[in-house]
Enzyme design. Structure first.
Site, mmCIF file in Angstrom:
data_model
loop_
_atom_site.group_PDB
_atom_site.id
_atom_site.type_symbol
_atom_site.label_atom_id
_atom_site.label_comp_id
_atom_site.label_asym_id
_atom_site.label_seq_id
_atom_site.Cartn_x
_atom_site.Cartn_y
_atom_site.Cartn_z
ATOM 1 N N LYS A 1 23.103 -32.111 -17.948
ATOM 2 C CA LYS A 1 24.338 -31.358 -17.699
ATOM 3 C C LYS A 1 24.295 -30.006 -18.417
ATOM 4 O O LYS A 1 24.602 -28.981 -17.817
ATOM 5 C CB LYS A 1 25.571 -32.141 -18.186
ATOM 6 C CG LYS A 1 25.792 -33.468 -17.489
ATOM 7 C CD LYS A 1 27.083 -34.135 -17.955
ATOM 8 C CE LYS A 1 27.092 -34.504 -19.431
ATOM 9 N NZ LYS A 1 26.222 -35.631 -19.784
ATOM 10 N N ARG B 1 35.359 -38.128 -19.423
ATOM 11 C CA ARG B 1 34.403 -39.228 -19.609
ATOM 12 C C ARG B 1 35.044 -40.590 -19.540
ATOM 13 O O ARG B 1 34.353 -41.609 -19.715
ATOM 14 C CB ARG B 1 33.765 -39.136 -20.982
ATOM 15 C CG ARG B 1 32.694 -38.138 -21.027
ATOM 16 C CD ARG B 1 31.922 -38.320 -22.294
ATOM 17 N NE ARG B 1 31.227 -37.099 -22.508
ATOM 18 C CZ ARG B 1 30.054 -37.003 -23.090
ATOM 19 N NH1 ARG B 1 29.479 -38.072 -23.569
ATOM 20 N NH2 ARG B 1 29.473 -35.857 -23.222
ATOM 21 N N ARG C 1 14.501 -34.374 -27.115
ATOM 22 C CA ARG C 1 15.274 -33.126 -26.972
ATOM 23 C C ARG C 1 15.317 -32.344 -28.286
ATOM 24 O O ARG C 1 15.445 -32.909 -29.356
ATOM 25 C CB ARG C 1 16.702 -33.474 -26.534
ATOM 26 C CG ARG C 1 17.631 -32.284 -26.523
ATOM 27 C CD ARG C 1 18.814 -32.502 -25.648
ATOM 28 N NE ARG C 1 19.752 -33.498 -26.169
ATOM 29 C CZ ARG C 1 20.868 -33.829 -25.527
ATOM 30 N NH1 ARG C 1 21.166 -33.291 -24.358
ATOM 31 N NH2 ARG C 1 21.672 -34.733 -26.050
ATOM 32 N N ARG D 1 19.326 -33.104 -32.542
ATOM 33 C CA ARG D 1 20.706 -33.503 -32.780
ATOM 34 C C ARG D 1 20.755 -34.842 -33.507
ATOM 35 O O ARG D 1 19.973 -35.730 -33.211
ATOM 36 C CB ARG D 1 21.422 -33.631 -31.433
ATOM 37 C CG ARG D 1 22.428 -32.536 -31.195
ATOM 38 C CD ARG D 1 22.881 -32.528 -29.779
ATOM 39 N NE ARG D 1 23.558 -33.783 -29.391
ATOM 40 C CZ ARG D 1 24.154 -33.954 -28.220
ATOM 41 N NH1 ARG D 1 24.164 -32.977 -27.337
ATOM 42 N NH2 ARG D 1 24.720 -35.106 -27.925
ATOM 43 N N ARG E 1 24.895 -44.626 -26.480
ATOM 44 C CA ARG E 1 25.559 -43.644 -25.626
ATOM 45 C C ARG E 1 25.371 -43.987 -24.157
ATOM 46 O O ARG E 1 26.268 -43.775 -23.342
ATOM 47 C CB ARG E 1 25.033 -42.233 -25.931
ATOM 48 C CG ARG E 1 25.594 -41.681 -27.233
ATOM 49 C CD ARG E 1 24.697 -40.626 -27.844
ATOM 50 N NE ARG E 1 24.578 -39.435 -27.061
ATOM 51 C CZ ARG E 1 23.513 -38.621 -27.094
ATOM 52 N NH1 ARG E 1 22.488 -38.883 -27.880
ATOM 53 N NH2 ARG E 1 23.483 -37.557 -26.350
HETATM 54 P P1 ADP Z 1 25.738 -36.062 -24.293
HETATM 55 O O1 ADP Z 1 26.347 -35.847 -22.949
HETATM 56 O O2 ADP Z 1 24.290 -35.762 -24.294
HETATM 57 O O3 ADP Z 1 26.102 -37.355 -24.930
HETATM 58 P P2 ADP Z 1 27.605 -34.229 -25.538
HETATM 59 O O4 ADP Z 1 27.195 -33.075 -26.353
HETATM 60 O O5 ADP Z 1 28.324 -33.976 -24.265
HETATM 61 O O6 ADP Z 1 26.263 -35.005 -25.286
HETATM 62 O O7 ADP Z 1 28.495 -35.210 -26.418
HETATM 63 C C1 ADP Z 1 28.120 -35.660 -27.689
HETATM 64 C C2 ADP Z 1 29.173 -36.609 -28.265
HETATM 65 O O8 ADP Z 1 30.436 -35.913 -28.373
HETATM 66 C C3 ADP Z 1 29.485 -37.831 -27.416
HETATM 67 O O9 ADP Z 1 28.587 -38.897 -27.648
HETATM 68 C C4 ADP Z 1 30.927 -38.158 -27.892
HETATM 69 O O10 ADP Z 1 30.944 -38.802 -29.158
HETATM 70 C C5 ADP Z 1 31.535 -36.790 -28.076
HETATM 71 N N1 ADP Z 1 32.193 -36.324 -26.833
HETATM 72 C C6 ADP Z 1 31.799 -35.295 -26.029
HETATM 73 N N2 ADP Z 1 32.613 -35.180 -24.961
HETATM 74 C C7 ADP Z 1 33.542 -36.167 -25.086
HETATM 75 C C8 ADP Z 1 34.632 -36.592 -24.308
HETATM 76 N N3 ADP Z 1 34.961 -35.999 -23.147
HETATM 77 N N4 ADP Z 1 35.368 -37.644 -24.748
HETATM 78 C C9 ADP Z 1 35.074 -38.258 -25.887
HETATM 79 N N5 ADP Z 1 34.054 -37.929 -26.665
HETATM 80 C C10 ADP Z 1 33.280 -36.888 -26.277
#
Ligand code: ADP
Ligand code: ZN
Length: 218
Positions: free
Chosen positions: A15, A91, A130, A163, A174
């Site tokens: 994404k 999400r 990554r 990360r 995740r």
């Molecule tokens: P990825 O999609 O690779 O998991 P992100 O950078 O989008 O990475 O998200 C990292 C973390 O941030 C998630 O595992 C979660 O803990 C938190 N997070 C991100 N977006 C949301 C969301 N919309 N709702 C709840 N937690 C979120």
């Protein structure tokens, strides 16, 4: 009319990488809840401190917290003028409801919800390999998209890092959270007639071609 997009997909589906290319080519405003949360952590805010615990455990941050951050972004002039690309939000079904309400309140619509499809094995390989740049938004992968010089960004020369939630253990968690909490959104947006499926398993350039074709972009 500015276009408004949502990108959904498992963590590591690409994404962020596809968002970077979309922004470079079509200028929608990138709204990544992951990036917004990491900025809060970096700033040492109360919100950031609370969020870090959830993130490092591979769990989702509470719905109302992320919804608040997104609503603030929707009210900016940039979003009104250029449209948005929501990356990593919504999400959960609850977040999708909150977003619906926020868009309706502002008279905004959704042009497409892009689902980036990638299988579990490839996802786990991508996540654990990554690497991100400390100096710019570039994303690398030590297996599939290596930087020219080890540990250094091709674009800005910045130092690359991993990360804290890209370990195998957290990546597995995740993935499970995606299956349980986010995958119901696929059905929900398909029913609304806005879902666009895109194969995200190829190399970055091919994935972007697939994406442009699916969105009918020139
Ligand atoms: P990825 O999609 O690779 O998991 P992100 O950078 O989008 O990475 O998200 C990292 C973390 O941030 C998630 O595992 C979660 O803990 C938190 N997070 C991100 N977006 C949301 C969301 N919309 N709702 C709840 N937690 C979120
Ligand atoms: Zn860089």
């Amino acid at each position: 009319m500015p276009k408004n997009y949502i990108f959904i997909g498992a963590p590591g589906a690409g994404k962020g990488t596809m968002a970077e290319l979309m922004i470079a080519n079509y200028k929608p405003v990138h709204v990544s809840t992951g990036d917004l949360l990491r900025a809060e952590i970096k700033a040492g805010s109360t919100l950031g401190l609370e969020a870090k615990g959830f993130m490092d455990a591979g769990k989702l941050v509470p719905d109302e917290v992320v919804a608040g951050m997104v609503a603030k972004k929707l009210d900016t002039h940039e979003v009104k003028a250029q449209g948005f690309l929501l990356d990593g939000y919504p999400r959960t079904v609850r977040q999708a409801e909150l977003l619906d309400a926020a868009l309706a309140e502002r008279g905004m619509n959704l042009d497409a919800v892009v689902l980036l499809e990638v299988g579990r094995e490839l996802i786990l390989q991508r996540l654990t390999a990554r690497r991100l740049c400390k100096g710019c938004p570039a994303i690398y992968n030590v297996m599939f998209n290596r930087p020219k010089a080890e540990g250094k960004c091709d674009t800005c020369g910045g130092e690359l890092y991993q990360r804290s939630d890209d370990t195998m253990e957290t990546a597995l968690k995740r993935w499970a959270v995606f299956e349980e909490q986010t995958s119901p959104l696929i059905e929900l947006y398909a029913k609304k007639g806005v879902l666009v499926r895109v194969d995200g398993a190829c190399a970055k350039e091919q994935n972007f071609l697939n994406l442009k074709k699916a969105l009918k972009l020139a």
